[in-house]
Write a protein that holds these residues in place. Sequence first.
Motif, PDB file in Angstrom:
ATOM      1  N   ILE A   1      18.887   0.147  22.001  1.00  0.00           N
ATOM      2  CA  ILE A   1      17.513   0.517  22.342  1.00  0.00           C
ATOM      3  C   ILE A   1      16.595  -0.619  21.936  1.00  0.00           C
ATOM      4  CG2 ILE A   1      17.894   2.999  22.066  1.00  0.00           C
ATOM      5  CD1 ILE A   1      16.458   2.759  19.336  1.00  0.00           C
ATOM      6  N   ASP A   2      15.394  -0.602  22.475  1.00  0.00           N
ATOM      7  CA  ASP A   2      14.371  -1.570  22.114  1.00  0.00           C
ATOM      8  C   ASP A   2      13.537  -0.972  20.998  1.00  0.00           C
ATOM      9  OD1 ASP A   2      12.447  -3.478  21.911  1.00  0.00           O
ATOM     10  OD2 ASP A   2      11.511  -3.077  23.864  1.00  0.00           O
ATOM     11  N   VAL A   3      13.701  -1.528  19.779  1.00  0.00           N
ATOM     12  CA  VAL A   3      12.984  -0.934  18.645  1.00  0.00           C
ATOM     13  C   VAL A   3      11.507  -1.300  18.647  1.00  0.00           C
ATOM     14  CG1 VAL A   3      15.023  -0.825  17.195  1.00  0.00           C
ATOM     15  CG2 VAL A   3      13.608  -2.875  17.132  1.00  0.00           C
ATOM     16  N   ASP A   4      11.124  -2.325  19.408  1.00  0.00           N
ATOM     17  CA  ASP A   4       9.721  -2.722  19.473  1.00  0.00           C
ATOM     18  C   ASP A   4       9.034  -1.933  20.585  1.00  0.00           C
ATOM     19  OD1 ASP A   4       7.383  -3.961  18.972  1.00  0.00           O
ATOM     20  OD2 ASP A   4       7.897  -5.863  19.947  1.00  0.00           O
ATOM     21  N   SER A   5       8.984  -0.616  20.398  1.00  0.00           N
ATOM     22  CA  SER A   5       8.468   0.240  21.454  1.00  0.00           C
ATOM     23  C   SER A   5       7.300   1.073  20.942  1.00  0.00           C
ATOM     24  CB  SER A   5       9.573   1.160  21.971  1.00  0.00           C
ATOM     25  OG  SER A   5      10.004   2.004  20.933  1.00  0.00           O
TER      26      SER A   5
ATOM     27  N   PRO B   1       4.448   2.306  14.904  1.00  0.00           N
ATOM     28  CA  PRO B   1       3.046   1.869  14.865  1.00  0.00           C
ATOM     29  C   PRO B   1       2.880   0.449  15.391  1.00  0.00           C
ATOM     30  CG  PRO B   1       3.671   2.930  12.803  1.00  0.00           C
ATOM     31  CD  PRO B   1       4.934   2.748  13.589  1.00  0.00           C
ATOM     32  N   ASP B   2       1.755   0.180  16.007  1.00  0.00           N
ATOM     33  CA  ASP B   2       1.469  -1.160  16.513  1.00  0.00           C
ATOM     34  C   ASP B   2       1.551  -2.183  15.382  1.00  0.00           C
ATOM     35  OD1 ASP B   2       1.035  -0.164  19.026  1.00  0.00           O
ATOM     36  OD2 ASP B   2      -1.150  -0.076  18.832  1.00  0.00           O
ATOM     37  N   GLY B   3       2.335  -3.214  15.605  1.00  0.00           N
ATOM     38  CA  GLY B   3       2.436  -4.290  14.629  1.00  0.00           C
ATOM     39  C   GLY B   3       3.329  -4.008  13.442  1.00  0.00           C
ATOM     40  N   PHE B   4       3.973  -2.824  13.413  1.00  0.00           N
ATOM     41  CA  PHE B   4       4.785  -2.449  12.249  1.00  0.00           C
ATOM     42  C   PHE B   4       5.899  -3.459  11.976  1.00  0.00           C
ATOM     43  CE2 PHE B   4       8.716  -0.294  10.820  1.00  0.00           C
ATOM     44  CZ  PHE B   4       8.303   0.130   9.555  1.00  0.00           C
ATOM     45  N   LEU B   5       6.623  -3.853  13.016  1.00  0.00           N
ATOM     46  CA  LEU B   5       7.748  -4.770  12.817  1.00  0.00           C
ATOM     47  C   LEU B   5       7.280  -6.120  12.303  1.00  0.00           C
ATOM     48  CD1 LEU B   5       9.913  -3.935  15.959  1.00  0.00           C
ATOM     49  CD2 LEU B   5      10.314  -3.234  13.600  1.00  0.00           C
ATOM     50  N   ASN B   6       6.158  -6.610  12.804  1.00  0.00           N
ATOM     51  CA  ASN B   6       5.645  -7.898  12.337  1.00  0.00           C
ATOM     52  C   ASN B   6       5.159  -7.821  10.898  1.00  0.00           C
ATOM     53  OD1 ASN B   6       6.122  -9.397  14.674  1.00  0.00           O
ATOM     54  ND2 ASN B   6       4.191  -8.723  15.626  1.00  0.00           N
ATOM     55  N   ARG B   7       4.458  -6.741  10.568  1.00  0.00           N
ATOM     56  CA  ARG B   7       3.904  -6.617   9.218  1.00  0.00           C
ATOM     57  C   ARG B   7       4.983  -6.436   8.154  1.00  0.00           C
ATOM     58  NH1 ARG B   7       0.444  -3.119  11.990  1.00  0.00           N
ATOM     59  NH2 ARG B   7       1.442  -1.310  10.999  1.00  0.00           N
ATOM     60  N   THR B   8       6.106  -5.836   8.534  1.00  0.00           N
ATOM     61  CA  THR B   8       7.166  -5.557   7.552  1.00  0.00           C
ATOM     62  C   THR B   8       8.357  -6.502   7.692  1.00  0.00           C
ATOM     63  OG1 THR B   8       8.189  -3.914   9.030  1.00  0.00           O
ATOM     64  CG2 THR B   8       6.531  -3.114   7.466  1.00  0.00           C
ATOM     65  N   ARG B   9       8.188  -7.548   8.449  1.00  0.00           N
ATOM     66  CA  ARG B   9       9.317  -8.432   8.752  1.00  0.00           C
ATOM     67  C   ARG B   9       9.962  -9.010   7.499  1.00  0.00           C
ATOM     68  NH1 ARG B   9      10.634 -10.148  13.497  1.00  0.00           N
ATOM     69  NH2 ARG B   9       8.578  -9.632  14.344  1.00  0.00           N
TER      70      ARG B   9
ATOM     71  N   LEU C   1       6.480   8.272   8.894  1.00  0.00           N
ATOM     72  CA  LEU C   1       7.526   7.648   8.084  1.00  0.00           C
ATOM     73  C   LEU C   1       7.359   6.140   8.070  1.00  0.00           C
ATOM     74  CD1 LEU C   1      10.148   7.668   6.462  1.00  0.00           C
ATOM     75  CD2 LEU C   1      11.412   7.873   8.616  1.00  0.00           C
ATOM     76  N   ALA C   2       7.070   5.552   9.208  1.00  0.00           N
ATOM     77  CA  ALA C   2       6.870   4.099   9.276  1.00  0.00           C
ATOM     78  C   ALA C   2       5.716   3.663   8.378  1.00  0.00           C
ATOM     79  CB  ALA C   2       6.621   3.680  10.717  1.00  0.00           C
ATOM     80  N   TRP C   3       4.596   4.363   8.459  1.00  0.00           N
ATOM     81  CA  TRP C   3       3.453   4.019   7.613  1.00  0.00           C
ATOM     82  C   TRP C   3       3.791   4.212   6.124  1.00  0.00           C
ATOM     83  CZ3 TRP C   3      -0.362   1.024   8.458  1.00  0.00           C
ATOM     84  CH2 TRP C   3      -0.933   0.894   9.737  1.00  0.00           C
ATOM     85  N   GLY C   4       4.516   5.278   5.811  1.00  0.00           N
ATOM     86  CA  GLY C   4       4.884   5.511   4.419  1.00  0.00           C
ATOM     87  C   GLY C   4       5.757   4.408   3.860  1.00  0.00           C
ATOM     88  N   LEU C   5       6.726   3.956   4.642  1.00  0.00           N
ATOM     89  CA  LEU C   5       7.579   2.845   4.201  1.00  0.00           C
ATOM     90  C   LEU C   5       6.752   1.590   3.990  1.00  0.00           C
ATOM     91  CD1 LEU C   5      10.683   3.362   6.544  1.00  0.00           C
ATOM     92  CD2 LEU C   5      10.603   3.724   4.073  1.00  0.00           C
ATOM     93  N   GLU C   6       5.842   1.327   4.905  1.00  0.00           N
ATOM     94  CA  GLU C   6       5.003   0.129   4.774  1.00  0.00           C
ATOM     95  C   GLU C   6       4.098   0.209   3.550  1.00  0.00           C
ATOM     96  OE1 GLU C   6       1.716  -2.445   7.360  1.00  0.00           O
ATOM     97  OE2 GLU C   6       2.912  -0.879   8.344  1.00  0.00           O
TER      98      GLU C   6
END
Length: 476
Positions: A321-325, A329-337, A287-292
């Motif tokens: 919770i800590d969403v950066d866990s 995917p690695d780097g997802f939060l930074n890439r989609t910021r 799902l994360a990759w699909g959104l990105e």
Amino acid sequence: MQNSQPHAALLVSPGMGHLIPALELGKRMATHHGFHVTVFIVAEGHASTSLLKSPNNYPENLDVVLLPPVDISAIVGPDASLTVKMIFIMRQSLPLLRSEILTMKIRPTMLIVDIFGTEAFTIADEFGVLRYVFITSNAWLLALSVYSSAAAKEVTEEHVKKHKPLKIPGCKSIIRFEDTLDALQDPNDPLLQGFIALGGVISKADGILVNTWEDLETSTIQSFRDTKLLGQIVEAVYPIGPLVRWVGQGGSDHPVMDWLDKQPAKSVIYVSFGSGGTLSAKQMIELAWGLELSRQRFIWVVRPPSDHDASGSYFTIVQSIDVDSDYLPDGFLNRTRDVGFVVPMWAPQVDILSHPSVGGFLSHCGWNSTLESIMNGVPMVAWPLYAEQKMNAALLAEEIGVAIRPKQSPVGDGVVGREEVEKMVRKIMVEEEGRAMRKRAVELKYSGEKALSKGACSYNSLSQVAKECLQCLIGS
């Protein structure tokens, strides 16, 4: 002791999907139809208890009573299904309900229960009050329930055992086996006979309230009046919806609202799986990759994954919770910021869906979330997880026309790949099919608002219930 004002008691099961429409029903009965209302809530440590911390401007003639929690650990194992847990929680709460009613100075005229509370009818009989069922879901689920009771042999042999589609007399759509309730997918499931029996219990109620309205499920509602689903026409079905929270009842001071204010109109897809839904670890990655990959703006309410239970958060109190866990995917939060906003655990859903920047909703298809989406004119990507959500997804996509579904079912061990997530998000947000669904959702939004207005169908349905209760009160 009695008076001339009808008094309705509502018994509510745990969970936002039951609690929110029940509170809205109570408010409408108190405000528009002359009832005194007492809402008894069984809140088993669920996040929904937070909704009770503020009275949300409850009218003076509405009381909310939180029943003490019950312990079912000695009766039900930790791996029992959500449905089994709900049944036993409600059963163990019945003595508490009876005790509360005994202390009331003015006894109820009617007892309204949801589908998990029908065993409380024995208490209604004891006190000599009217018995009503409130279906917090749709008329299609009610039709399946009463038809399964009336035609138990056919449903069991043809649908449950042979996996044939189920055609309910008078209903427009058929129920495919892959979209049916979990209880109807295994002939050895002890919940099967319980569900079949439930339809018979519901049919003996003095009335059945349903959180839908005439224009949304025209053929299904009409089937109760014209078709002998139970060997007789079921006349006491009252569509009284849409009962949803409205803007301002959610939590508009949340930081996600500031982010939304900066986004273009209809550019954001909201992703949430309800108060109890969880995804597998693998599905969260896809799902994360699909959104990105979709390159669309998004808000995603993230919970820790569960590979064993799609309803794993249902009885969990909201916590940080800590969403950066490691489950993203690695780097997802930074890439989609710049295009995404990840919210841990909970978000003010009504305020988000009503915001002009939101143009789509990737949803678990709980009926409460479904109505909130429709009543804000927002089309959906239907992503069912448990309970009746598969049926809801089929209804939304194939009959109502406000949603699309993945080709691969996300229920059970199924995983929807990133490429399909990307296609569905883009289809609902930027392609012509999504625009047509948005237009349809807006039409239904206005239809639902009209249904609740004075003199319209849902308003009149609840007025009829009030009239019947008043007649019973006068004649007692």
